[in-house]
Design a protein around this motif. Structure first.
Motif, PDB file in Angstrom:
ATOM      1  N   LYS A 124       0.854  -1.270  -0.046  1.00  0.00           N
ATOM      2  CA  LYS A 124       0.029  -0.080  -0.039  1.00  0.00           C
ATOM      3  C   LYS A 124       0.895   1.240   0.020  1.00  0.00           C
ATOM      4  O   LYS A 124       1.962   1.104   0.474  1.00  0.00           O
ATOM      5  CB  LYS A 124      -0.896   0.061   1.262  1.00  0.00           C
ATOM      6  N   ALA A 144      -2.639  -0.798  -5.428  1.00  0.00           N
ATOM      7  CA  ALA A 144      -3.612  -1.603  -5.410  1.00  0.00           C
ATOM      8  C   ALA A 144      -3.320  -3.058  -5.327  1.00  0.00           C
ATOM      9  O   ALA A 144      -4.179  -3.661  -4.887  1.00  0.00           O
ATOM     10  CB  ALA A 144      -4.566  -1.467  -6.671  1.00  0.00           C
ATOM     11  N   LEU A 160      -4.748  -5.283  -2.377  1.00  0.00           N
ATOM     12  CA  LEU A 160      -6.048  -5.603  -2.240  1.00  0.00           C
ATOM     13  C   LEU A 160      -6.411  -6.492  -3.558  1.00  0.00           C
ATOM     14  O   LEU A 160      -7.237  -7.078  -3.295  1.00  0.00           O
ATOM     15  CB  LEU A 160      -6.795  -4.358  -2.338  1.00  0.00           C
ATOM     16  N   THR A 206     -16.757  -6.008  -1.894  1.00  0.00           N
ATOM     17  CA  THR A 206     -15.907  -5.845  -0.748  1.00  0.00           C
ATOM     18  C   THR A 206     -15.724  -4.575  -0.391  1.00  0.00           C
ATOM     19  O   THR A 206     -15.554  -3.476  -1.031  1.00  0.00           O
ATOM     20  CB  THR A 206     -14.566  -6.596  -1.377  1.00  0.00           C
ATOM     21  N   TYR A 241     -12.974  -2.079   2.131  1.00  0.00           N
ATOM     22  CA  TYR A 241     -11.681  -2.367   2.912  1.00  0.00           C
ATOM     23  C   TYR A 241     -11.899  -1.017   3.866  1.00  0.00           C
ATOM     24  O   TYR A 241     -12.292   0.125   3.658  1.00  0.00           O
ATOM     25  CB  TYR A 241     -10.617  -1.847   2.157  1.00  0.00           C
ATOM     26  N   ASP A 276      -4.166   3.340   3.116  1.00  0.00           N
ATOM     27  CA  ASP A 276      -5.224   2.520   3.079  1.00  0.00           C
ATOM     28  C   ASP A 276      -6.233   3.081   2.020  1.00  0.00           C
ATOM     29  O   ASP A 276      -6.623   2.150   1.043  1.00  0.00           O
ATOM     30  CB  ASP A 276      -5.938   2.228   4.178  1.00  0.00           C
ATOM     31  N   ALA A 297      -7.219   1.342  -1.896  1.00  0.00           N
ATOM     32  CA  ALA A 297      -8.630   0.981  -2.115  1.00  0.00           C
ATOM     33  C   ALA A 297      -9.192   1.822  -3.298  1.00  0.00           C
ATOM     34  O   ALA A 297      -9.668   1.243  -4.164  1.00  0.00           O
ATOM     35  CB  ALA A 297      -9.530   1.415  -0.908  1.00  0.00           C
ATOM     36  N   GLN A 298      -8.783   3.094  -3.320  1.00  0.00           N
ATOM     37  CA  GLN A 298      -9.027   4.098  -4.722  1.00  0.00           C
ATOM     38  C   GLN A 298      -8.470   3.208  -5.725  1.00  0.00           C
ATOM     39  O   GLN A 298      -9.135   2.996  -6.852  1.00  0.00           O
ATOM     40  CB  GLN A 298      -8.436   5.269  -4.393  1.00  0.00           C
ATOM     41  N   MET A 319     -12.123  -0.394  -4.904  1.00  0.00           N
ATOM     42  CA  MET A 319     -12.698  -0.758  -4.039  1.00  0.00           C
ATOM     43  C   MET A 319     -13.416   0.261  -2.967  1.00  0.00           C
ATOM     44  O   MET A 319     -12.743   1.134  -2.740  1.00  0.00           O
ATOM     45  CB  MET A 319     -11.780  -1.789  -3.092  1.00  0.00           C
ATOM     46  N   ASP A 320     -14.482  -0.202  -2.332  1.00  0.00           N
ATOM     47  CA  ASP A 320     -15.088   0.912  -1.429  1.00  0.00           C
ATOM     48  C   ASP A 320     -14.233   0.878  -0.267  1.00  0.00           C
ATOM     49  O   ASP A 320     -13.636  -0.135  -0.024  1.00  0.00           O
ATOM     50  CB  ASP A 320     -16.665   0.201  -1.086  1.00  0.00           C
ATOM     51  N   PHE A 321     -14.254   1.973   0.321  1.00  0.00           N
ATOM     52  CA  PHE A 321     -13.305   2.201   1.361  1.00  0.00           C
ATOM     53  C   PHE A 321     -14.215   3.149   2.534  1.00  0.00           C
ATOM     54  O   PHE A 321     -14.859   3.805   2.237  1.00  0.00           O
ATOM     55  CB  PHE A 321     -12.094   3.140   0.965  1.00  0.00           C
TER      56      PHE A 321
END
Length: 206
Positions: A136, A139, A142, A156, A158, A165, A169-170, A174-176
């Protein structure tokens, strides 16, 4: 939204550990003549320790990290789950929602530290820093987790406390959710879909 899987960072998301990590790294680096305020280390928690030490110009970072492991393990009795984390993890499991961790710890550190935290040690989804070529905020950790465990990326979430972090995710699309209970107060989580003040609020989302 209903998620099938919720992934967590560990330090200062599940475990109240960032201050001890920062202080121990700073102490080790200072012993070699590299004097950087502990606050600068604290801002960078969420990245692998070797990257932090190299950024600050610690040339013998391998020895500093080895000493760090000994000192940190000596003081691990100071670490605790954040209030509400144990209940959160247990409830998510009861609801049939997969949980796992994606961390900047390597496998050795993960094993040593989580023996004090059985709910984390028992996670079936674990991605440590030595399983991917990049850490991190890339990406890669993840996306590796999604691929290896056949997760649905769109279902999913995170959860983490640091900008690294969020950036990971960005980059993974992915949703964060920010873990504001462990985050530094001045971080702007501009990508976060959710900003949670307490762990129990996460249950209300799902």
């Amino acid at each position: 939204m209903t998620y099938q899987t919720i992934l967590f960072d560990i330090d200062n998301t599940l475990i109240n550990s960032a201050d001890l990590i920062a202080e121990t790294l700073q102490k080790g680096a200072a012993a070699t003549g590299v004097n950087v305020p502990v606050s600068e280390y604290r801002k960078r928690i969420g990245r692998p320790g070797d990257e932090i030490l190299k950024e600050f110009g610690v040339t013998n970072w391998k020895q500093v990290l080895a000493d760090y492991m000994v000192e940190f393990e000596r003081n691990m009795d100071q670490l605790t789950y954040f209030p509400g984390i144990e209940v959160l993890l247990s409830n998510l499991n009861e609801l049939g929602i997969q949980t796992g961790v994606v961390t900047s710890k390597d496998q050795v550190r993960f094993a040593r530290e989580t023996k004090y935290f059985p709910l984390i040690a028992a996670a079936k989804i674990v991605t440590t820093s030595d399983l991917t070529t990049k850490s991190k905020p890339s990406a890669e950790p993840l996306l590796y987790t999604v691929k290896m465990h056949q997760l649905d990326l769109e279902q999913t979430l995170y959860v983490g406390d640091s900008v690294y972090d969020m950036q990971a995710a960005q980059a993974a699309r992915m949703d964060f959710s920010s873990a504001d209970w462990g985050a530094l107060p001045d971080i702007e989580f501009n990508y976060a879909k959710y900003q949670l003040a307490r762990p129990d609020v996460l249950l209300k989302l799902i």
